[in-house]
Design a protein around this motif. Structure first.
Motif, PDB file in Angstrom:
ATOM      1  N   ALA A 229      -1.520 -10.869 -59.345  1.00  0.00           N
ATOM      2  CA  ALA A 229      -2.922 -11.287 -59.252  1.00  0.00           C
ATOM      3  C   ALA A 229      -3.182 -12.478 -60.161  1.00  0.00           C
ATOM      4  O   ALA A 229      -3.966 -13.368 -59.837  1.00  0.00           O
ATOM      5  CB  ALA A 229      -3.844 -10.124 -59.618  1.00  0.00           C
ATOM      6  N   LEU A 230      -2.495 -12.504 -61.290  1.00  0.00           N
ATOM      7  CA  LEU A 230      -2.651 -13.619 -62.234  1.00  0.00           C
ATOM      8  C   LEU A 230      -1.727 -14.781 -61.875  1.00  0.00           C
ATOM      9  O   LEU A 230      -1.711 -15.800 -62.567  1.00  0.00           O
ATOM     10  CB  LEU A 230      -2.325 -13.148 -63.659  1.00  0.00           C
TER      11      LEU A 230
ATOM     12  N   ARG B 129       5.027  -0.932 -60.285  1.00  0.00           N
ATOM     13  CA  ARG B 129       4.385  -1.636 -59.180  1.00  0.00           C
ATOM     14  C   ARG B 129       2.980  -2.102 -59.566  1.00  0.00           C
ATOM     15  O   ARG B 129       2.576  -3.227 -59.244  1.00  0.00           O
ATOM     16  CB  ARG B 129       4.319  -0.750 -57.939  1.00  0.00           C
ATOM     17  N   GLU B 130       2.241  -1.231 -60.246  1.00  0.00           N
ATOM     18  CA  GLU B 130       0.888  -1.638 -60.645  1.00  0.00           C
ATOM     19  C   GLU B 130       0.945  -2.798 -61.638  1.00  0.00           C
ATOM     20  O   GLU B 130       0.113  -3.702 -61.601  1.00  0.00           O
ATOM     21  CB  GLU B 130       0.115  -0.436 -61.211  1.00  0.00           C
TER      22      GLU B 130
ATOM     23  N   ARG C  57       1.827  -5.917 -59.617  1.00  0.00           N
ATOM     24  CA  ARG C  57       0.651  -6.356 -58.861  1.00  0.00           C
ATOM     25  C   ARG C  57      -0.329  -7.092 -59.780  1.00  0.00           C
ATOM     26  O   ARG C  57      -0.947  -8.074 -59.381  1.00  0.00           O
ATOM     27  CB  ARG C  57      -0.073  -5.167 -58.246  1.00  0.00           C
ATOM     28  N   SER C  58      -0.491  -6.583 -60.976  1.00  0.00           N
ATOM     29  CA  SER C  58      -1.381  -7.239 -61.927  1.00  0.00           C
ATOM     30  C   SER C  58      -0.892  -8.652 -62.211  1.00  0.00           C
ATOM     31  O   SER C  58      -1.671  -9.612 -62.200  1.00  0.00           O
ATOM     32  CB  SER C  58      -1.439  -6.449 -63.232  1.00  0.00           C
TER      33      SER C  58
END
Lengths: 237, 237
Positions: A62-63, A54-55, A58-59
């Motif tokens: 964000a990009l 998930r992290e 999410r990264s």
DNA sequence: TTACCAAACCTGTAATACAGCTTTTGCCAA
DNA sequence: TTGGCAAAAGCTGTATTACAGGTTTGGTAA
């Protein structure tokens, strides 16, 4: 107990997962809109917990490499200037970039987008650009509306250049520009100067409509000369 | 049970947390290196779980607005081209951007960085640029080494332009360039062409050393004319 | 004062739980 | 057979707890 065997990739698990997922997109030749494996599947494939997946997702979101949504599998995303804009605004707010530097980049790029737009624009694009320039003249008493048409004018030219990288960069500067534009406007102390600026936009739009790249680029340079001078007069920021 | 009262911000909790944290950086005027509150503290302040805070921080780390590290509080980060590079590479791999468009952006920007470098470079910077150009000549038999010095040459010029936005953009293109450079090299079928390319780099470095912006820009344009022609000859990509 | 060590603090990762949204499946009716 | 619909399965968003291992801090001893 992730990565039971084999060397752990450099950095932490999330960094590795990000790399794996981007590789997956590249290797499987996924295009915008295509769906990625579900978080649980990625978790199993990469042998890390769903937390890590998930992290990583999410990264990537964000990009703007992927899109996420409740209930939906992650999908490959389209290029978008919002994330570049965030970075630029951060650079400005932390004093790693100043406004004059941004205007220099804009001038450099927009002289080129103006020339390319003159060569490549469709009729509809040329009329859109012209429409925003004329709307600036019509909105004369209303600075905020002039500014919004000004921003739209520059974006429309960037799009008409048919190079998404130019459009990406110019789009990313819009947030910062929205904060500094009023400074330049106020520093033009008399109405003649302001009308001249609007008129210059109309001329530029007409050069693009006429398909003259040299004149379009020259007018764009003139526009930025004046804008940067106005900002400097106002003590910049 | 987050946000027990009050309207939930637009989008999901993570989006709201990202906005809150960036606002916190801006409002408190934090600079690169400054420490943010710990995850637990943010979790309490924003009334969301640590999960949400972590995903938000990861997003900001992906954009290089913050740095994260095991045991360390999050810190405000310096601008870095790696995240822009990821976006560009994604754009290329998903066919939203093609190589010719990137070269057009590079040509536009680098004509300007060459001119600015000629005006603003320190002695050390000029010698660094020249050093890479000469290293290209010396490494004549080794394409990979020539390429690396070529990349370093262009970055050094961008840095010497004293505009971090130019350096950011040029830096972001390096990954893609590293993949396409060999194509241009191979399409230069005889050694004369290749030596001419290296010589052009030395000339450019000397123009920057001599402080002549006009010649520097002209040589950079010539360089890109040849490079783009070489790529087109090779059928681009 | 300085060097060092232990305690306090903090992040990285995992596992579990469940609400709510989306997609698929399969059935029923026309 | 086809169209539509409802139930089921699948998936994500968020919260919570737990603990290993890294970092910072503060105090103690030399």
């Amino acid at each position: 107990m992730p990565h039971a065997n084999g060397p752990v990739p450099v950095g932490d698990f999330v960094t590795g997962a990000i790399a794996s997922i981007t590789r997956l997109i590249r290797d499987q030749d996924l295009k915008p809109g295509d769906r990625l494996p579900a978080e649980a599947a990625l978790s199993e494939q990469l042998q890390v917990s769903r937390t890590v997946i998930r992290e990583a997702l999410r990264s990537l979101a964000a990009l703007r490499l992927v899109d996420l949504g409740a209930g939906k599998r992650p999908t490959v995303a389209q290029l978008d200037d919002a994330s570049v804009a965030l970075m630029i605004e951060h650079g400005v707010s932390t004093e790693q970039i100043d406004i004059q530097q941004i205007y220099d980049v804009r001038r450099t790029i927009e002289a080129r987008t103006a020339a390319l737009a003159a060569l490549r624009r469709t009729e509809a694009e040329a009329l859109l650009v012209l429409g925003h320039a004329q709307a600036m003249e019509r909105a004369f008493g209303d600075p905020v509306e002039i500014m919004e048409h000004d921003l739209a004018f520059h974006i429309a030219i960037a799009r008409a250049s048919r190079n998404p990288v130019f459009a990406l960069i110019i789009g990313a500067f819009q947030g910062v520009t929205r904060q500094t534009w009023p400074i330049g406007w106020k520093s033009r102390t008399n109405d003649d100067e302001r009308r001249a600026m609007n008129a210059l936009h109309v001329e530029l739009a007409q050069a693009i409509l006429a398909g003259d790249p040299q004149i379009a680029a020259a007018l764009m340079n003139r526009h930025f000369d004046q804008s940067i001078k106005a900002l400097l007069t106002a003590g910049l920021v």
